[in-house]
Design a protein around this motif. Structure first.
Motif, PDB file in Angstrom:
ATOM      1  N   ASP A 119       0.859  -1.186   0.000  1.00  0.00           N
ATOM      2  CA  ASP A 119       0.000   0.000   0.000  1.00  0.00           C
ATOM      3  C   ASP A 119       0.900   1.242   0.000  1.00  0.00           C
ATOM      4  O   ASP A 119       1.832   1.315   0.809  1.00  0.00           O
ATOM      5  CB  ASP A 119      -0.864  -0.053   1.273  1.00  0.00           C
ATOM      6  N   PRO A 120       0.624   2.229  -0.888  1.00  0.00           N
ATOM      7  CA  PRO A 120       1.504   3.401  -0.987  1.00  0.00           C
ATOM      8  C   PRO A 120       1.732   4.123   0.348  1.00  0.00           C
ATOM      9  O   PRO A 120       2.795   4.724   0.539  1.00  0.00           O
ATOM     10  CB  PRO A 120       0.794   4.334  -1.964  1.00  0.00           C
TER      11      PRO A 120
ATOM     12  N   ARG B  77       7.980   4.634   4.750  1.00  0.00           N
ATOM     13  CA  ARG B  77       8.515   4.191   6.040  1.00  0.00           C
ATOM     14  C   ARG B  77       9.151   2.806   6.007  1.00  0.00           C
ATOM     15  O   ARG B  77       9.655   2.326   7.021  1.00  0.00           O
ATOM     16  CB  ARG B  77       7.387   4.211   7.092  1.00  0.00           C
ATOM     17  N   LEU B  78       9.122   2.146   4.839  1.00  0.00           N
ATOM     18  CA  LEU B  78       9.577   0.749   4.773  1.00  0.00           C
ATOM     19  C   LEU B  78      11.024   0.532   5.191  1.00  0.00           C
ATOM     20  O   LEU B  78      11.368  -0.551   5.658  1.00  0.00           O
ATOM     21  CB  LEU B  78       9.417   0.196   3.353  1.00  0.00           C
ATOM     22  N   THR B  79      11.877   1.564   5.004  1.00  0.00           N
ATOM     23  CA  THR B  79      13.289   1.344   5.333  1.00  0.00           C
ATOM     24  C   THR B  79      13.597   1.634   6.812  1.00  0.00           C
ATOM     25  O   THR B  79      14.745   1.563   7.223  1.00  0.00           O
ATOM     26  CB  THR B  79      14.212   2.208   4.441  1.00  0.00           C
TER      27      THR B  79
ATOM     28  N   ARG C  38       6.880  -2.792   9.253  1.00  0.00           N
ATOM     29  CA  ARG C  38       6.327  -3.802   8.352  1.00  0.00           C
ATOM     30  C   ARG C  38       4.996  -3.349   7.808  1.00  0.00           C
ATOM     31  O   ARG C  38       4.153  -2.842   8.558  1.00  0.00           O
ATOM     32  CB  ARG C  38       6.143  -5.130   9.075  1.00  0.00           C
ATOM     33  N   ALA C  39       4.789  -3.555   6.494  1.00  0.00           N
ATOM     34  CA  ALA C  39       3.538  -3.135   5.887  1.00  0.00           C
ATOM     35  C   ALA C  39       2.386  -3.958   6.461  1.00  0.00           C
ATOM     36  O   ALA C  39       1.296  -3.454   6.681  1.00  0.00           O
ATOM     37  CB  ALA C  39       3.618  -3.295   4.378  1.00  0.00           C
TER      38      ALA C  39
ATOM     39  N   ILE D 223      -0.565  -2.528  -4.943  1.00  0.00           N
ATOM     40  CA  ILE D 223      -1.076  -3.622  -4.129  1.00  0.00           C
ATOM     41  C   ILE D 223      -1.736  -4.683  -5.018  1.00  0.00           C
ATOM     42  O   ILE D 223      -2.435  -4.352  -5.962  1.00  0.00           O
ATOM     43  CB  ILE D 223      -2.011  -3.066  -3.031  1.00  0.00           C
ATOM     44  N   GLY D 224      -1.410  -5.928  -4.774  1.00  0.00           N
ATOM     45  CA  GLY D 224      -1.986  -7.027  -5.551  1.00  0.00           C
ATOM     46  C   GLY D 224      -1.304  -7.269  -6.885  1.00  0.00           C
ATOM     47  O   GLY D 224      -1.553  -8.271  -7.545  1.00  0.00           O
TER      48      GLY D 224
END
Ligand code: ADP
Length: 271
Positions: free
Chosen positions: A195-196, A201-203, A208-209, A244-245
């Motif tokens: 999800d955008p 924040r992923l790094t 975790r998403a 996503i997906g």
């Protein structure tokens, strides 16, 4: 020798006027360094007792067939969790080293083609029965200057993530190409996507998403933080694109200065 760290901001007004603001961030810098050292030390201290526990567990696992089922289950679970903790400690130690900008070895010339082929073999083993289709396309100029072990950790994290977050039978496509901006490694997958809102924040460490998934994938939550810092140490940066997906693409960008010219080939006539 005490150092003072200043953060300097320069604003331009019209043609000649400048406003220069200097902020003393020494304390902040020291605190950040203390945090890194503390995490590094704690991880080191935890490694020794954990190695002892894992050693005994290994012996117990080897003899687990003779034990009652309840005990066997308990021992296998303890062994799995001890392995997770070992992975976590290894990544924490690695991250605290990389964050200081310290290189584990002097820069060397890395054959990216070779490195990626080896990582892909490991990724196929990780995929196992899930049979992901893992393909790669490696451009001509494949010599990169950098810290080999750091670069290997960064590339493996991205490639293993692509497998982990792609359902069975999906595709992972890795490409290395160069252009006038520099060199780029793209790791694209046909997986679950992100999800955008999570992308910026992923790094961050342990971000975790989808926190409910991390138990199944068995990751440490530090992979992308490691990738980010390795790239910073190599004057590069990480770009993340995802739907996503549909799947995700992680691109490592390196500046041109990191590319090494291929050594001139010896003409056949001279041999
Ligand atoms: P983890 O150990 O949880 O995989 P990482 O730092 O490697 O930790 O990744 C952070 C989060 O980014 C993951 O928990 C996951 O939500 C997301 N992520 C990373 N790579 C992918 C990918 N290829 N596809 C979808 N989500 C991903």
């Amino acid at each position: 020798k005490p150092h003072i760290h200043l953060q300097i901001q320069i604003s331009l007004f019209g043609d000649d006027d400048r406003l220069i603001v200097a902020k003393d961030v020494t304390r902040l810098y020291q605190l950040e360094q203390m945090r890194r050292d503390f995490v590094g030390n704690v991880s080191h201290e935890m490694r020794t007792p954990l190695t002892v526990i894992s050693g005994y567990l290994e012996t117990l696992v080897d003899n687990a067939d003779d034990l009652p089922p309840k005990w066997r289950r308990a021992i296998l679970t303890m062994d799995q969790q001890a392995s997770r903790m070992e992975a976590l400690i290894t990544d924490l130690i690695l991250l605290s080293k990389i964050e200081t900008g310290e290189h584990s070895a002097p820069d060397s010339v890395i054959d990216v083609g070779n490195m990626i082929s080896l990582i892909c073999n490991d990724a196929r083993a990780l995929s196992g029965d899930q049979a992901h289709e893992i393909t790669m396309d490696i451009g001509e100029r494949r010599l990169l200057t950098g810290d080999e072990s750091q670069i290997r950790s960064a590339f493996s994290n991205l490639i293993f993530n692509a497998v982990k977050y792609t359902p069975a039978g999906g595709q992972v496509f890795i490409s290395w190409y160069t252009d006038r901006n520099g060199a780029h490694l793209s790791v694209r997958d046909s997986g679950i996507g992100i999800d955008p809102v999570h992308i910026p924040r992923l790094t961050e460490r342990f971000y975790r998403a989808d926190p409910s998934r991390h138990k199944e994938t068995g990751g440490t939550g530090l992979g992308l933080a490691i990738v980010k810092h390795v790239l910073l140490n190599h004057d590069g940066n990480l770009e993340i694109k995802s739907r996503i997906g549909e799947g995700s693409e992680f691109i490592c960008h390196f500046p041109r200065g990191r590319l090494t010219e291929l050594p001139p080939e010896t003409p056949d006539s001279e041999i």
